[in-house]
Design an enzyme around this catalytic site. Sequence first.
Site, short mmCIF file in Angstrom:
data_model
loop_
_atom_site.label_atom_id
_atom_site.label_comp_id
_atom_site.label_asym_id
_atom_site.label_seq_id
_atom_site.Cartn_x
_atom_site.Cartn_y
_atom_site.Cartn_z
N LYS A 15 0.84 -1.21 0.00
CA LYS A 15 0.00 0.00 0.00
C LYS A 15 0.87 1.26 0.00
O LYS A 15 0.37 2.37 -0.03
CB LYS A 15 -0.92 0.00 1.22
CG LYS A 15 -1.76 -1.26 1.28
CD LYS A 15 -2.94 -1.13 2.18
CE LYS A 15 -3.70 -2.44 2.31
NZ LYS A 15 -3.81 -3.26 1.10
N SER A 16 2.21 1.06 0.04
CA SER A 16 3.11 2.22 0.15
C SER A 16 2.99 3.19 -1.03
O SER A 16 2.98 4.41 -0.80
CB SER A 16 4.56 1.74 0.30
OG SER A 16 4.69 1.08 1.53
N LYS A 65 14.63 -6.46 4.93
CA LYS A 65 14.98 -5.44 5.93
C LYS A 65 16.36 -5.66 6.53
O LYS A 65 17.05 -4.71 6.88
CB LYS A 65 13.92 -5.38 7.04
CG LYS A 65 12.59 -4.77 6.56
CD LYS A 65 11.61 -4.63 7.70
CE LYS A 65 10.25 -4.19 7.19
NZ LYS A 65 9.28 -4.02 8.26
N ASN A 150 7.64 -14.17 24.58
CA ASN A 150 7.75 -14.79 23.26
C ASN A 150 7.67 -16.30 23.37
O ASN A 150 8.00 -16.89 24.40
CB ASN A 150 9.09 -14.39 22.61
CG ASN A 150 9.12 -14.74 21.13
OD1 ASN A 150 8.16 -14.46 20.42
ND2 ASN A 150 10.20 -15.35 20.67
N GLU A 153 11.38 -18.55 24.26
CA GLU A 153 11.67 -17.69 25.41
C GLU A 153 13.06 -17.04 25.33
O GLU A 153 13.23 -15.87 25.68
CB GLU A 153 11.57 -18.55 26.68
CG GLU A 153 11.56 -17.75 27.94
CD GLU A 153 11.41 -18.65 29.17
OE1 GLU A 153 10.77 -19.71 29.08
OE2 GLU A 153 11.97 -18.27 30.21
N SER A 154 14.05 -17.80 24.82
CA SER A 154 15.43 -17.28 24.78
C SER A 154 15.50 -15.98 23.98
O SER A 154 16.27 -15.08 24.31
CB SER A 154 16.37 -18.33 24.19
OG SER A 154 15.92 -18.69 22.90
N MET A 214 -0.16 -5.40 15.70
CA MET A 214 0.57 -4.80 14.57
C MET A 214 0.02 -5.30 13.23
O MET A 214 0.19 -4.65 12.21
CB MET A 214 2.06 -5.12 14.66
CG MET A 214 2.79 -4.37 15.74
SD MET A 214 4.56 -4.56 15.46
CE MET A 214 5.19 -3.87 16.98
N TYR A 216 -2.90 -6.36 10.44
CA TYR A 216 -4.17 -5.74 10.02
C TYR A 216 -4.69 -6.52 8.83
O TYR A 216 -3.97 -7.32 8.23
CB TYR A 216 -3.95 -4.26 9.64
CG TYR A 216 -2.89 -4.07 8.59
CD1 TYR A 216 -1.57 -3.83 8.97
CD2 TYR A 216 -3.18 -4.19 7.24
CE1 TYR A 216 -0.57 -3.70 8.02
CE2 TYR A 216 -2.18 -4.06 6.28
CZ TYR A 216 -0.89 -3.81 6.68
OH TYR A 216 0.10 -3.71 5.73
N GLN A 245 4.35 4.88 9.98
CA GLN A 245 5.77 4.62 9.65
C GLN A 245 6.10 5.21 8.29
O GLN A 245 7.22 5.69 8.06
CB GLN A 245 6.14 3.13 9.77
CG GLN A 245 5.42 2.14 8.84
CD GLN A 245 5.94 2.12 7.42
OE1 GLN A 245 7.10 2.45 7.17
NE2 GLN A 245 5.09 1.77 6.46
P1 NDP Z 1 9.08 -12.21 12.42
O1 NDP Z 1 8.96 -13.42 11.57
O2 NDP Z 1 10.39 -11.52 12.53
O3 NDP Z 1 8.66 -12.61 13.95
C1 NDP Z 1 7.49 -13.35 14.18
C2 NDP Z 1 7.18 -13.40 15.67
O4 NDP Z 1 5.90 -14.02 15.83
C3 NDP Z 1 8.16 -14.20 16.51
O5 NDP Z 1 8.24 -13.63 17.80
C4 NDP Z 1 7.47 -15.57 16.58
O6 NDP Z 1 7.83 -16.32 17.71
C5 NDP Z 1 6.04 -15.16 16.69
N1 NDP Z 1 5.05 -16.15 16.24
C6 NDP Z 1 4.84 -16.59 14.97
N2 NDP Z 1 3.81 -17.46 14.95
C7 NDP Z 1 3.36 -17.57 16.23
C8 NDP Z 1 2.31 -18.31 16.84
N3 NDP Z 1 1.51 -19.11 16.12
N4 NDP Z 1 2.12 -18.18 18.17
C9 NDP Z 1 2.91 -17.35 18.90
N5 NDP Z 1 3.92 -16.62 18.37
C10 NDP Z 1 4.14 -16.74 17.05
O7 NDP Z 1 7.93 -11.24 11.92
P2 NDP Z 1 7.89 -9.63 12.09
O8 NDP Z 1 8.34 -9.33 13.46
O9 NDP Z 1 8.58 -8.98 10.96
O10 NDP Z 1 6.32 -9.31 11.91
C11 NDP Z 1 5.40 -9.65 12.92
C12 NDP Z 1 4.03 -9.04 12.66
O11 NDP Z 1 4.10 -7.62 12.66
C13 NDP Z 1 3.41 -9.43 11.31
O12 NDP Z 1 2.03 -9.66 11.53
C14 NDP Z 1 3.60 -8.19 10.46
O13 NDP Z 1 2.60 -8.09 9.46
C15 NDP Z 1 3.44 -7.11 11.52
N6 NDP Z 1 4.07 -5.83 11.13
C16 NDP Z 1 3.25 -4.74 10.95
C17 NDP Z 1 3.77 -3.52 10.59
C18 NDP Z 1 2.84 -2.36 10.40
O14 NDP Z 1 3.27 -1.32 9.87
N7 NDP Z 1 1.59 -2.46 10.82
C19 NDP Z 1 5.22 -3.33 10.37
C20 NDP Z 1 6.00 -4.52 10.61
C21 NDP Z 1 5.43 -5.73 10.96
P3 NDP Z 1 9.16 -17.26 17.71
O15 NDP Z 1 10.31 -16.34 17.94
O16 NDP Z 1 8.95 -18.21 18.82
O17 NDP Z 1 9.21 -17.93 16.36
#
Ligand code: NDP
Length: 274
Positions: A15-16, A65, A150, A153-154, A214, A216, A245
């Site tokens: 959508k940017s 990123k 998270n 946990e680590s 975060m 949508y 952002q």
């Molecule tokens: P990452 O892949 O880097 O991280 C995913 C995270 O979600 C990890 O902490 C992971 O845990 C956890 N996770 C994934 N599946 C599950 C589950 N079923 N139950 C519990 N925890 C889970 O993704 P991002 O951090 O880049 O993105 C995360 C979210 O943020 C997305 O939905 C993305 O769309 C949204 N986002 C929105 C933005 C906005 O402008 N609105 C901007 C950036 C991101 P683990 O470490 O244990 O794997």
Amino acid sequence: MDQYAVFGNPIGHSKSPMIHTFFARQTAQNISYQAILAPTDGFDSAVTEFFQQGGKGCNVTVPFKEEAYRFADQLSPRAKIAGAVNTLKKLDDGGILGDNTDGEGLVQDLLLHGVRLQGKRVLLLGAGGAARGALLPLLDQNPAELVIANRTESKAHQLAELAKAYGPVSGCGYGEVKPEPVDIIINSTSASLSGDLPPIPAEVVSQDTVCYDMAYGQGDTAFVAWAKAQGSKYPLDGLGMLVAQAAESFAIWRGIKPGTKTVLGELRRNLGQR
Ligand code: NDP
């Protein structure tokens, strides 16, 4: 006309271009903004070519990123902590600045909804890229405490360790989240994308708890629906963060901060949310 772009793969959904074209019109800036699909193994060459051809700046989205972080010649402090960059800007000396506006977008969207973080107890769910990007901007607002929970946990502990010099932050697994109300819960996990929920106790939500996802999409995300079911009067999704952002990136490039309300309303209509 100054050229800007967003690089990603896939990028068709982005959508940017719509948001930045809207900002440019609103602020009377003569710019073009296009979406560029970079090959998954070709981010560096695609971005290098863009800047060589006169590009002034770009956004970077999934999955590039971290590559953008390595590509930049200089990094903002928040990009350093995030380990990821969503905004690149060509500097006057020809170098490339890398910044991360995701977390500031989150804080600005919370403020737009009247949510202040100062003195509040904040629970941040997830420890991935989006959580890392949010950490410093959240701690800059002086919350009373920030608990990162998270699945792995680590990773929560590692992130807390990284940020502890900036404020009162700790990490834990979902099993250790105390079953008592907090002021603000921010879901930065990608669980909502598959209709899942992080397994946290329902008691963390009172009717006054702000529940921010975060993620949508069309209609309520799984987390927003859950928050409503627990009685939260303040469920919010991440569309406002997306727009905010983008406004931060626009300000880095053009030195002028656009308003976000109108384009946000437009996006919500596009998604059929209202
Ligand atoms: P990452 O892949 O880097 O991280 C995913 C995270 O979600 C990890 O902490 C992971 O845990 C956890 N996770 C994934 N599946 C599950 C589950 N079923 N139950 C519990 N925890 C889970 O993704 P991002 O951090 O880049 O993105 C995360 C979210 O943020 C997305 O939905 C993305 O769309 C949204 N986002 C929105 C933005 C906005 O402008 N609105 C901007 C950036 C991101 P683990 O470490 O244990 O794997």
